[in-house]
Scaffold this motif. Structure first.
Motif, PDB file in Angstrom:
ATOM      1  N   PRO A  54      73.629  65.157  42.633  1.00  0.00           N
ATOM      2  CA  PRO A  54      75.049  65.507  43.642  1.00  0.00           C
ATOM      3  C   PRO A  54      76.337  65.152  42.833  1.00  0.00           C
ATOM      4  O   PRO A  54      76.626  64.363  41.313  1.00  0.00           O
ATOM      5  N   VAL A  55      77.096  65.517  43.719  1.00  0.00           N
ATOM      6  CA  VAL A  55      78.358  65.482  42.682  1.00  0.00           C
ATOM      7  C   VAL A  55      79.487  64.456  44.308  1.00  0.00           C
ATOM      8  O   VAL A  55      79.702  64.642  45.054  1.00  0.00           O
ATOM      9  N   ASP A  56      81.426  64.238  43.470  1.00  0.00           N
ATOM     10  CA  ASP A  56      81.544  63.325  44.371  1.00  0.00           C
ATOM     11  C   ASP A  56      81.895  63.928  45.802  1.00  0.00           C
ATOM     12  O   ASP A  56      82.651  65.121  45.309  1.00  0.00           O
ATOM     13  N   PRO A  57      81.619  64.145  46.864  1.00  0.00           N
ATOM     14  CA  PRO A  57      82.142  64.909  48.004  1.00  0.00           C
ATOM     15  C   PRO A  57      83.655  64.786  48.302  1.00  0.00           C
ATOM     16  O   PRO A  57      84.118  65.944  48.720  1.00  0.00           O
ATOM     17  N   THR A  58      84.292  63.991  47.847  1.00  0.00           N
ATOM     18  CA  THR A  58      85.945  63.499  47.714  1.00  0.00           C
ATOM     19  C   THR A  58      86.727  64.094  46.810  1.00  0.00           C
ATOM     20  O   THR A  58      87.739  65.125  46.537  1.00  0.00           O
ATOM     21  N   ASP A  59      86.236  64.506  46.187  1.00  0.00           N
ATOM     22  CA  ASP A  59      86.646  65.056  44.405  1.00  0.00           C
ATOM     23  C   ASP A  59      85.547  66.289  43.857  1.00  0.00           C
ATOM     24  O   ASP A  59      84.980  65.646  42.675  1.00  0.00           O
ATOM     25  N   GLY A  76      72.386  61.371  47.370  1.00  0.00           N
ATOM     26  CA  GLY A  76      71.614  62.500  47.618  1.00  0.00           C
ATOM     27  C   GLY A  76      69.784  62.279  48.166  1.00  0.00           C
ATOM     28  O   GLY A  76      70.081  61.498  48.155  1.00  0.00           O
ATOM     29  N   THR A  77      69.904  63.921  47.857  1.00  0.00           N
ATOM     30  CA  THR A  77      67.987  64.068  48.724  1.00  0.00           C
ATOM     31  C   THR A  77      67.089  63.889  47.831  1.00  0.00           C
ATOM     32  O   THR A  77      65.930  63.491  48.415  1.00  0.00           O
ATOM     33  N   GLY A  78      67.268  63.703  46.444  1.00  0.00           N
ATOM     34  CA  GLY A  78      66.191  63.495  45.188  1.00  0.00           C
ATOM     35  C   GLY A  78      65.485  64.328  45.980  1.00  0.00           C
ATOM     36  O   GLY A  78      64.472  65.073  45.011  1.00  0.00           O
ATOM     37  N   LEU A  83      66.717  75.710  43.244  1.00  0.00           N
ATOM     38  CA  LEU A  83      67.328  75.849  43.758  1.00  0.00           C
ATOM     39  C   LEU A  83      66.971  74.371  44.890  1.00  0.00           C
ATOM     40  O   LEU A  83      65.880  74.583  45.510  1.00  0.00           O
ATOM     41  N   SER A  84      68.199  74.356  45.419  1.00  0.00           N
ATOM     42  CA  SER A  84      68.155  73.188  46.197  1.00  0.00           C
ATOM     43  C   SER A  84      69.002  72.680  46.969  1.00  0.00           C
ATOM     44  O   SER A  84      70.347  72.601  46.245  1.00  0.00           O
ATOM     45  N   ILE A  85      68.849  72.359  47.938  1.00  0.00           N
ATOM     46  CA  ILE A  85      70.058  70.929  48.701  1.00  0.00           C
ATOM     47  C   ILE A  85      69.856  69.441  48.006  1.00  0.00           C
ATOM     48  O   ILE A  85      68.918  68.690  48.029  1.00  0.00           O
ATOM     49  N   ILE A  86      70.890  69.217  47.150  1.00  0.00           N
ATOM     50  CA  ILE A  86      71.092  68.044  46.936  1.00  0.00           C
ATOM     51  C   ILE A  86      71.706  66.832  47.616  1.00  0.00           C
ATOM     52  O   ILE A  86      71.351  66.298  46.562  1.00  0.00           O
ATOM     53  N   SER A 190      76.248  80.916  42.392  1.00  0.00           N
ATOM     54  CA  SER A 190      75.152  79.719  41.612  1.00  0.00           C
ATOM     55  C   SER A 190      75.760  78.921  40.679  1.00  0.00           C
ATOM     56  O   SER A 190      77.087  78.347  41.472  1.00  0.00           O
ATOM     57  N   GLY A 191      75.837  77.494  40.019  1.00  0.00           N
ATOM     58  CA  GLY A 191      76.224  75.973  40.375  1.00  0.00           C
ATOM     59  C   GLY A 191      75.405  74.887  41.223  1.00  0.00           C
ATOM     60  O   GLY A 191      75.297  75.301  41.800  1.00  0.00           O
ATOM     61  N   ILE A 192      76.760  74.266  41.886  1.00  0.00           N
ATOM     62  CA  ILE A 192      76.124  73.429  42.569  1.00  0.00           C
ATOM     63  C   ILE A 192      77.648  73.955  43.868  1.00  0.00           C
ATOM     64  O   ILE A 192      78.489  73.843  43.498  1.00  0.00           O
ATOM     65  N   ASN A 193      77.193  74.234  44.183  1.00  0.00           N
ATOM     66  CA  ASN A 193      78.024  74.716  45.692  1.00  0.00           C
ATOM     67  C   ASN A 193      78.651  73.515  46.654  1.00  0.00           C
ATOM     68  O   ASN A 193      77.259  72.494  47.283  1.00  0.00           O
TER      69      ASN A 193
END
Length: 231
Positions: A54-59, A76-78, A83-86, A190-193
Motif C-alpha cells: 500500500p501507499v501512504d494515505p496522507t500523500d 496493509g491487509t497482506g 486485484l485486491s484490497i491492500i 487500474s493501478g492503485i486507487n
C-alpha cells in the motif's frame, strides 16, 4: 565471299550489341526486392500471488515507501492477488464519553477511513468495492437498533501520479444496507486507487432513547471487492 563474311560478322556484332543493351534495360527496370522489419510487444497480468504494497494515505500521489504493516491506523491487509484490497483503516471510534440526550445523537469518527484497491490484472475490466456492516451491539443483549453509520463520497486518486482513470466514489447513508462505494467501470481503476473518506464524513446517527449508559457497542465494516466481466 569476302562480302558475305563481312556482312555476317557485322550482323553478329549488331546482334551482340543488341543483346547487351537488352540485358542492361532489364537490369535497370527490375523492381527492388522488398525488405521487412518485424516488431513485437507482449504484456502479462500481475502475479496472482503477489502482495502489492500500500501507499501512504496522507500523500498517495507521490512515490513513497510501503506503509509499515504494523501501523495501528493504516495497516496493509497482506491480501494477495492482482486485484485486491491492500489497505483498510483498522479501527474507528465515535467516542467513549458521549452524553445521552433526549433527542437523536449525531456523532463523527475520530479518523479518516482509507481503503486502497490494487488492480494490476492488465485487463482494464473494472471492479466494484462495496461495504456492509451489522448493527452495533455489545455482543450480548444490547443493540443500537436503527442506528446508522453513514459514509460520504470519498476522495479517490490513483497513487504515485499514475495516469489511469480513477474509480468513481459514492456515498452510503446506511452501511447496514450495504452498497458499492467505489466503482471502476471498464477502462478505469487500474493501478492503485486510494479512497479516503474524511472523518467528518463518517457519521453515526442514533435514534432517541436507544443508547444505554456504560455499554460498549461495536460493529464491523466489511469491505468486499468484486471483479467486473471483460466487456
Amino acid at each position: 565471299m569476302k562480302k558475305i563474311l563481312t556482312s555476317a560478322l557485322l550482323s553478329a556484332t549488331i546482334l551482340g550489341a543488341g543483346l547487351v543493351v537488352s540485358s542492361n534495360v532489364k537490369a535497370a527496370d527490375k523492381t527492388p526486392d522488398p525488405a521487412s522489419t518485424t516488431t513485437g510487444v507482449q504484456f502479462k497480468a500481475g502475479d496472482e500471488g503477489q502482495i502489492v504494497p500500500p501507499v501512504d494515505p496522507t500523500d498517495p500521489t507521490k512515490p513513497v515507501d510501503p506503509i509499515d504493516p504494523t501501523d495501528p491506523d493504516y495497516p496493509g491487509t497482506g491480501n494477495t492477488g492482482n486485484l485486491s484490497i491492500i489497505l483498510a483503516t483498522k479501527a474507528i471510534s465515535f467516542g467513549n464519553d458521549n452524553v445521552i440526550t433526549a433527542g437523536t445523537v449525531n456523532l463523527k469518527a475520530d479518523k479518516d477511513v482509507v481503503v486502497e484497491v490494487a488492480d494490476v490484472r492488465g485487463t482494464n475490466a473494472g471492479w466494484d468495492l462495496s461495504v456492509k456492516s451489522d448493527q452495533l451491539t455489545d455482543g450480548k443483549t444490547n443493540t443500537l437498533t436503527g442506528a446508522q453509520i453513514g459514509l460520504a463520497a470519498g476522495k479517490n486518486v490513483v497513487a504515485n501520479g499514475g495516469t489511469s482513470v480513477a474509480a468513481t466514489t459514492a456515498a452510503l447513508a446506511d452501511t447496514t444496507t450495504g452498497a458499492v462505494v467505489l466503482k471502476a467501470v471498464k477502462d478505469t481503476g487500474s493501478g492503485i486507487n486510494v479512497n479516503t473518506i474524511a472523518k467528518d464524513g463518517v457519521t453515526l446517527t442514533i435514534p432517541a432513547g436507544i443508547a444505554k449508559a456504560d455499554v460498549a457497542y461495536a460493529s464491523t465494516l466489511t469491505w468486499s471487492l468484486a471483479t467486473a466481466p471483460i466487456a
